[in-house]
Design a protein around this motif. Structure first.
Motif, PDB file in Angstrom:
ATOM      1  N   ALA A  36     -12.446  25.400 -12.628  1.00 57.05           N
ATOM      2  CA  ALA A  36     -13.825  25.650 -12.182  1.00 57.05           C
ATOM      3  C   ALA A  36     -14.731  24.417 -12.261  1.00 57.05           C
ATOM      4  CB  ALA A  36     -14.444  26.815 -12.945  1.00 57.05           C
ATOM      5  N   GLU A  37     -14.149  23.233 -12.365  1.00 54.86           N
ATOM      6  CA  GLU A  37     -14.953  22.002 -12.398  1.00 54.86           C
ATOM      7  C   GLU A  37     -14.462  21.019 -11.336  1.00 54.86           C
ATOM      8  OE1 GLU A  37     -15.697  20.345 -16.262  1.00 54.86           O
ATOM      9  OE2 GLU A  37     -15.810  22.326 -17.174  1.00 54.86           O
ATOM     10  N   CYS A  38     -14.206  21.546 -10.145  1.00 55.28           N
ATOM     11  CA  CYS A  38     -13.600  20.745  -9.084  1.00 55.28           C
ATOM     12  C   CYS A  38     -14.408  19.498  -8.737  1.00 55.28           C
ATOM     13  CB  CYS A  38     -13.363  21.586  -7.837  1.00 55.28           C
ATOM     14  SG  CYS A  38     -14.869  22.296  -7.131  1.00 55.28           S
ATOM     15  N   HIS A  39     -15.719  19.624  -8.637  1.00 58.63           N
ATOM     16  CA  HIS A  39     -16.535  18.472  -8.233  1.00 58.63           C
ATOM     17  C   HIS A  39     -16.470  17.371  -9.297  1.00 58.63           C
ATOM     18  CE1 HIS A  39     -17.841  21.157  -5.106  1.00 58.63           C
ATOM     19  NE2 HIS A  39     -18.336  21.997  -6.007  1.00 58.63           N
ATOM     20  N   ALA A  50      -8.584   3.623  -7.237  1.00 61.72           N
ATOM     21  CA  ALA A  50      -9.016   3.001  -5.988  1.00 61.72           C
ATOM     22  C   ALA A  50      -8.276   3.629  -4.811  1.00 61.72           C
ATOM     23  CB  ALA A  50      -8.739   1.502  -6.032  1.00 61.72           C
ATOM     24  N   GLY A  51      -8.972   3.772  -3.707  1.00 57.46           N
ATOM     25  CA  GLY A  51      -8.356   4.289  -2.489  1.00 57.46           C
ATOM     26  C   GLY A  51      -8.526   5.781  -2.289  1.00 57.46           C
ATOM     27  N   TYR A  52      -8.843   6.533  -3.345  1.00 58.45           N
ATOM     28  CA  TYR A  52      -9.085   7.972  -3.217  1.00 58.45           C
ATOM     29  C   TYR A  52     -10.555   8.209  -2.878  1.00 58.45           C
ATOM     30  CZ  TYR A  52      -4.546   9.248  -5.162  1.00 58.45           C
ATOM     31  OH  TYR A  52      -3.203   9.431  -5.357  1.00 58.45           O
ATOM     32  N   ALA A  53     -10.830   9.292  -2.169  1.00 56.83           N
ATOM     33  CA  ALA A  53     -12.209   9.636  -1.814  1.00 56.83           C
ATOM     34  C   ALA A  53     -12.426  11.136  -2.010  1.00 56.83           C
ATOM     35  CB  ALA A  53     -12.491   9.268  -0.365  1.00 56.83           C
ATOM     36  N   PRO A  54     -13.628  11.530  -2.427  1.00 58.96           N
ATOM     37  CA  PRO A  54     -13.925  12.958  -2.566  1.00 58.96           C
ATOM     38  C   PRO A  54     -14.139  13.595  -1.196  1.00 58.96           C
ATOM     39  CG  PRO A  54     -15.866  11.661  -3.099  1.00 58.96           C
ATOM     40  CD  PRO A  54     -14.752  10.689  -2.828  1.00 58.96           C
ATOM     41  N   VAL A  55     -13.705  14.845  -1.062  1.00 56.51           N
ATOM     42  CA  VAL A  55     -13.919  15.607   0.173  1.00 56.51           C
ATOM     43  C   VAL A  55     -14.483  16.964  -0.230  1.00 56.51           C
ATOM     44  CG1 VAL A  55     -12.861  16.607   2.228  1.00 56.51           C
ATOM     45  CG2 VAL A  55     -11.989  14.446   1.308  1.00 56.51           C
ATOM     46  N   CYS A  56     -15.693  17.246   0.214  1.00 54.84           N
ATOM     47  CA  CYS A  56     -16.331  18.530  -0.072  1.00 54.84           C
ATOM     48  C   CYS A  56     -16.012  19.526   1.032  1.00 54.84           C
ATOM     49  CB  CYS A  56     -17.846  18.356  -0.155  1.00 54.84           C
ATOM     50  SG  CYS A  56     -18.377  17.250  -1.453  1.00 54.84           S
ATOM     51  N   GLY A  57     -16.013  20.796   0.675  1.00 57.72           N
ATOM     52  CA  GLY A  57     -15.775  21.828   1.672  1.00 57.72           C
ATOM     53  C   GLY A  57     -15.723  23.198   1.042  1.00 57.72           C
ATOM     54  N   THR A  72     -15.357  29.597  -1.302  1.00 59.29           N
ATOM     55  CA  THR A  72     -16.256  29.073  -2.323  1.00 59.29           C
ATOM     56  C   THR A  72     -16.350  27.561  -2.171  1.00 59.29           C
ATOM     57  OG1 THR A  72     -16.803  29.148  -4.679  1.00 59.29           O
ATOM     58  CG2 THR A  72     -14.485  28.775  -4.125  1.00 59.29           C
ATOM     59  N   ALA A  73     -17.496  27.013  -2.547  1.00 59.09           N
ATOM     60  CA  ALA A  73     -17.688  25.561  -2.472  1.00 59.09           C
ATOM     61  C   ALA A  73     -16.627  24.889  -3.336  1.00 59.09           C
ATOM     62  CB  ALA A  73     -19.084  25.199  -2.952  1.00 59.09           C
ATOM     63  N   HIS A  74     -16.047  23.809  -2.819  1.00 60.62           N
ATOM     64  CA  HIS A  74     -14.923  23.177  -3.510  1.00 60.62           C
ATOM     65  C   HIS A  74     -14.833  21.708  -3.118  1.00 60.62           C
ATOM     66  CE1 HIS A  74     -11.231  23.430  -5.824  1.00 60.62           C
ATOM     67  NE2 HIS A  74     -10.532  22.891  -4.827  1.00 60.62           N
ATOM     68  N   GLU A 102     -13.053  21.678   5.599  1.00 60.94           N
ATOM     69  CA  GLU A 102     -13.818  20.484   5.230  1.00 60.94           C
ATOM     70  C   GLU A 102     -15.271  20.608   5.681  1.00 60.94           C
ATOM     71  OE1 GLU A 102     -13.483  15.642   5.837  1.00 60.94           O
ATOM     72  OE2 GLU A 102     -11.692  16.894   6.092  1.00 60.94           O
ATOM     73  N   HIS A 103     -16.185  20.202   4.812  1.00 57.34           N
ATOM     74  CA  HIS A 103     -17.604  20.135   5.150  1.00 57.34           C
ATOM     75  C   HIS A 103     -17.814  18.996   6.135  1.00 57.34           C
ATOM     76  CE1 HIS A 103     -21.917  19.572   4.747  1.00 57.34           C
ATOM     77  NE2 HIS A 103     -21.693  18.325   4.394  1.00 57.34           N
ATOM     78  N   LEU A 104     -18.552  19.261   7.199  1.00 57.57           N
ATOM     79  CA  LEU A 104     -18.895  18.214   8.153  1.00 57.57           C
ATOM     80  C   LEU A 104     -20.374  17.890   7.963  1.00 57.57           C
ATOM     81  CD1 LEU A 104     -17.116  19.559  11.369  1.00 57.57           C
ATOM     82  CD2 LEU A 104     -16.242  17.951   9.666  1.00 57.57           C
ATOM     83  N   GLY A 105     -20.666  16.684   7.602  1.00 59.35           N
ATOM     84  CA  GLY A 105     -22.051  16.299   7.376  1.00 59.35           C
ATOM     85  C   GLY A 105     -22.191  15.522   6.086  1.00 59.35           C
TER      86      GLY A 105
END
Length: 149
Positions: A36-39, A50-57, A72-74, A102-105
């Motif tokens: 429950a602490e994905c973000h 290095a090289g990894y990026a967060p993706v919200c959605g 659910t937001a993740h 994936e969230h767009l924006g």
């Protein structure tokens, strides 16, 4: 963009949700991702790799029938090779598929759309599900003769 417009956009893309693989054995020293602490999990991983990026959605967490899903937001990770990976464990060990939209924006819009009680959304097919109307449910209620109300 209003919440209603945003939900319509997410649900319209729900048929293209991606099954993101879960990596259960990730850690950094004594640190392990927490349920429950994905973000926070994703941010911590990105800060140390290095090289990894967060993706919200939006992650599908429930099926309410053949054409209705709860999301659910993740947050997940974009691997340096471009693929997505999820490092956040869940309580339910039977949770196999991680269907993700994936969230767009920008981040600001995502944060606004998932604040307070708006952390979940429900899609019915490619549309947001209508809000629950408790009065509708009561109209269908028929008292049992022995209830004596």
């Amino acid at each position: 963009m209003t919440r209603d417009e945003y939900e319509r956009d997410v649900c319209a893309r729900s048929g293209a949700a991606v099954d993101v693989p879960f990596k259960p054995d990730v850690f950094i020293g004594n640190w392990k991702p927490k349920v429950a602490e994905c973000h926070a999990n994703v941010d911590y991983w990105v800060a140390h790799h290095a090289g990894y990026a967060p993706v919200c959605g939006w992650l599908c967490y429930a099926s309410f029938g053949p054409d209705s899903r709860g999301y659910t937001a993740h947050s997940v990770l974009r691997h340096p090779n471009g693929g997505l990976v999820d490092i956040t464990p869940v309580e339910d060990r039977n949770f196999v598929h991680r269907w993700f939209i994936e969230h767009l924006g920008d981040d600001t819009t995502f944060l606004e759309m998932r604040k307070d009680t708006l952390i979940n959304l429900t899609c019915q097919g490619n549309f947001p599900a209508p809000p629950l109307d408790p009065m509708w449910a009561l109209q269908l209620y028929e008292r049992e003769p022995e209830e004596g109300l």
